[in-house]
Design a protein around this motif. Structure first.
Motif, mmCIF file in Angstrom:
data_model
loop_
_atom_site.group_PDB
_atom_site.id
_atom_site.type_symbol
_atom_site.label_atom_id
_atom_site.label_comp_id
_atom_site.label_asym_id
_atom_site.label_seq_id
_atom_site.Cartn_x
_atom_site.Cartn_y
_atom_site.Cartn_z
ATOM 1 N N THR A 66 26.945 6.341 24.205
ATOM 2 C CA THR A 66 25.594 6.744 24.353
ATOM 3 C C THR A 66 25.516 7.963 25.227
ATOM 4 O OG1 THR A 66 25.058 5.240 26.223
ATOM 5 C CG2 THR A 66 24.583 4.546 24.034
ATOM 6 N N SER A 67 26.644 8.581 25.839
ATOM 7 C CA SER A 67 26.627 9.748 26.877
ATOM 8 C C SER A 67 26.958 10.998 26.024
ATOM 9 C CB SER A 67 27.695 9.350 28.008
ATOM 10 O OG SER A 67 27.440 8.322 28.891
ATOM 11 N N ARG A 68 26.248 11.953 26.546
ATOM 12 C CA ARG A 68 26.341 13.540 26.024
ATOM 13 C C ARG A 68 27.026 13.934 27.258
ATOM 14 N NH1 ARG A 68 23.412 17.198 22.068
ATOM 15 N NH2 ARG A 68 24.988 18.893 21.916
ATOM 16 N N LEU A 69 28.511 14.252 26.989
ATOM 17 C CA LEU A 69 29.311 15.042 27.947
ATOM 18 C C LEU A 69 29.371 16.556 27.784
ATOM 19 C CD1 LEU A 69 32.102 12.205 28.555
ATOM 20 C CD2 LEU A 69 30.055 12.409 29.668
ATOM 21 N N SER A 70 29.517 17.168 28.918
ATOM 22 C CA SER A 70 29.593 18.499 29.218
ATOM 23 C C SER A 70 31.138 19.036 29.271
ATOM 24 C CB SER A 70 28.837 19.239 29.882
ATOM 25 O OG SER A 70 27.354 19.248 29.184
ATOM 26 N N HIS A 71 31.829 19.535 28.711
ATOM 27 C CA HIS A 71 33.248 20.135 29.099
ATOM 28 C C HIS A 71 33.276 21.401 29.380
ATOM 29 C CE1 HIS A 71 37.614 19.810 28.764
ATOM 30 N NE2 HIS A 71 37.488 20.847 27.932
ATOM 31 N N LEU A 72 34.200 22.006 30.246
ATOM 32 C CA LEU A 72 34.409 23.317 30.638
ATOM 33 C C LEU A 72 35.245 24.093 29.645
ATOM 34 C CD1 LEU A 72 34.064 25.907 32.719
ATOM 35 C CD2 LEU A 72 36.038 24.668 33.763
ATOM 36 N N GLU A 73 35.024 25.171 29.091
ATOM 37 C CA GLU A 73 35.784 25.787 28.263
ATOM 38 C C GLU A 73 36.131 27.133 28.788
ATOM 39 O OE1 GLU A 73 36.792 24.795 25.325
ATOM 40 O OE2 GLU A 73 35.384 23.190 25.137
ATOM 41 N N ALA A 74 37.274 27.263 29.394
ATOM 42 C CA ALA A 74 37.684 28.314 30.379
ATOM 43 C C ALA A 74 38.076 29.557 29.587
ATOM 44 C CB ALA A 74 38.805 27.824 31.260
ATOM 45 N N GLU A 75 38.675 29.480 28.324
ATOM 46 C CA GLU A 75 38.995 30.759 27.642
ATOM 47 C C GLU A 75 37.890 32.152 27.955
ATOM 48 O OE1 GLU A 75 41.279 33.567 25.692
ATOM 49 O OE2 GLU A 75 41.861 31.490 26.603
ATOM 50 N N PRO A 76 36.639 32.098 27.890
ATOM 51 C CA PRO A 76 35.747 32.970 28.025
ATOM 52 C C PRO A 76 35.904 33.737 29.171
ATOM 53 C CG PRO A 76 34.524 31.313 26.758
ATOM 54 C CD PRO A 76 35.803 30.749 26.956
ATOM 55 N N LEU A 77 36.010 32.687 30.286
ATOM 56 C CA LEU A 77 36.403 33.070 31.744
ATOM 57 C C LEU A 77 37.641 33.900 31.918
ATOM 58 C CD1 LEU A 77 35.262 29.987 33.719
ATOM 59 C CD2 LEU A 77 33.996 32.167 33.668
ATOM 60 N N ARG A 78 38.691 33.467 31.027
ATOM 61 C CA ARG A 78 40.004 34.158 31.042
ATOM 62 C C ARG A 78 39.738 35.546 30.384
ATOM 63 N NH1 ARG A 78 43.892 36.161 28.291
ATOM 64 N NH2 ARG A 78 42.851 35.497 26.378
ATOM 65 N N GLU A 79 39.079 35.917 29.605
ATOM 66 C CA GLU A 79 38.618 37.168 28.893
ATOM 67 C C GLU A 79 37.958 38.018 29.761
ATOM 68 O OE1 GLU A 79 36.951 36.276 25.299
ATOM 69 O OE2 GLU A 79 38.537 35.131 24.232
ATOM 70 N N ALA A 80 36.979 37.505 30.536
ATOM 71 C CA ALA A 80 36.172 38.095 31.572
ATOM 72 C C ALA A 80 37.122 38.764 32.524
ATOM 73 C CB ALA A 80 35.111 37.360 31.992
ATOM 74 N N THR A 81 37.923 38.011 33.279
ATOM 75 C CA THR A 81 38.897 38.209 34.332
ATOM 76 C C THR A 81 39.928 39.471 33.744
ATOM 77 O OG1 THR A 81 38.818 35.845 34.939
ATOM 78 C CG2 THR A 81 40.787 37.245 35.770
ATOM 79 N N VAL A 82 40.177 39.212 32.423
ATOM 80 C CA VAL A 82 41.052 40.447 32.027
ATOM 81 C C VAL A 82 40.333 41.832 32.008
ATOM 82 C CG1 VAL A 82 42.170 41.212 29.705
ATOM 83 C CG2 VAL A 82 42.542 38.804 30.682
ATOM 84 N N TRP A 83 39.019 41.667 31.537
ATOM 85 C CA TRP A 83 38.098 42.842 31.503
ATOM 86 C C TRP A 83 37.978 43.330 32.909
ATOM 87 C CZ3 TRP A 83 33.673 44.352 33.483
ATOM 88 C CH2 TRP A 83 32.864 45.436 33.062
#
Length: 122
Positions: A66-83
């Motif tokens: 019955t829970s709706r869980l949120s999960h961190l997706e780090a790949e977009p953060l890596r792309e921002a860090t590369v930029w």
């Protein structure tokens, strides 16, 4: 209006509440009530923040029982860090030039002239 992924990430990161949510999700998946706990905002407000993070690709959501869980997706953060890394090189180069200019300036300084008190020992 279509937004490129990098702009969506930076837009999502512009809000301090969303940045705090991402930090919390580094510890593991969480539901909305757990994410809302440290904030003086409602669960629907946190849900809106999660929607922005989800649209930017920074969060994914899943249902467990019955829970709706949120999960961190780090790949977009890596792309921002590369930029941003490109700009780190720029700033480091600028600071190196400033250090060199300061060193040259300090090397060119001549010692202060003697005062009359210094010459009284003659």
């Amino acid at each position: 209006m279509a937004t490129d992924p990098l702009s969506a990430v930076f837009s999502a990161l512009a809000d301090p509440t969303r940045r705090q949510i991402l930090l919390r999700l580094m510890d593991g998946d969480a539901n909305v009530s757990a994410l809302a706990e440290p904030f003086a905002v409602s669960q629907p407000a946190i849900s809106k923040h999660l929607k922005v993070l989800e649209t930017a690709g920074l969060v994914s959501r899943s249902r467990v029982a019955t829970s709706r869980l949120s999960h961190l997706e780090a790949e977009p953060l890596r792309e921002a860090t590369v930029w941003m890394e490109k700009y780190r090189h720029f700033w480091n180069s600028s600071f190196d030039k400033l250090d060199a200019a300061l060193a040259a300036y300090q090397a060119d300084e001549t010692p202060a002239t003697e005062t009359t008190e210094d010459r009284s020992d003659d």
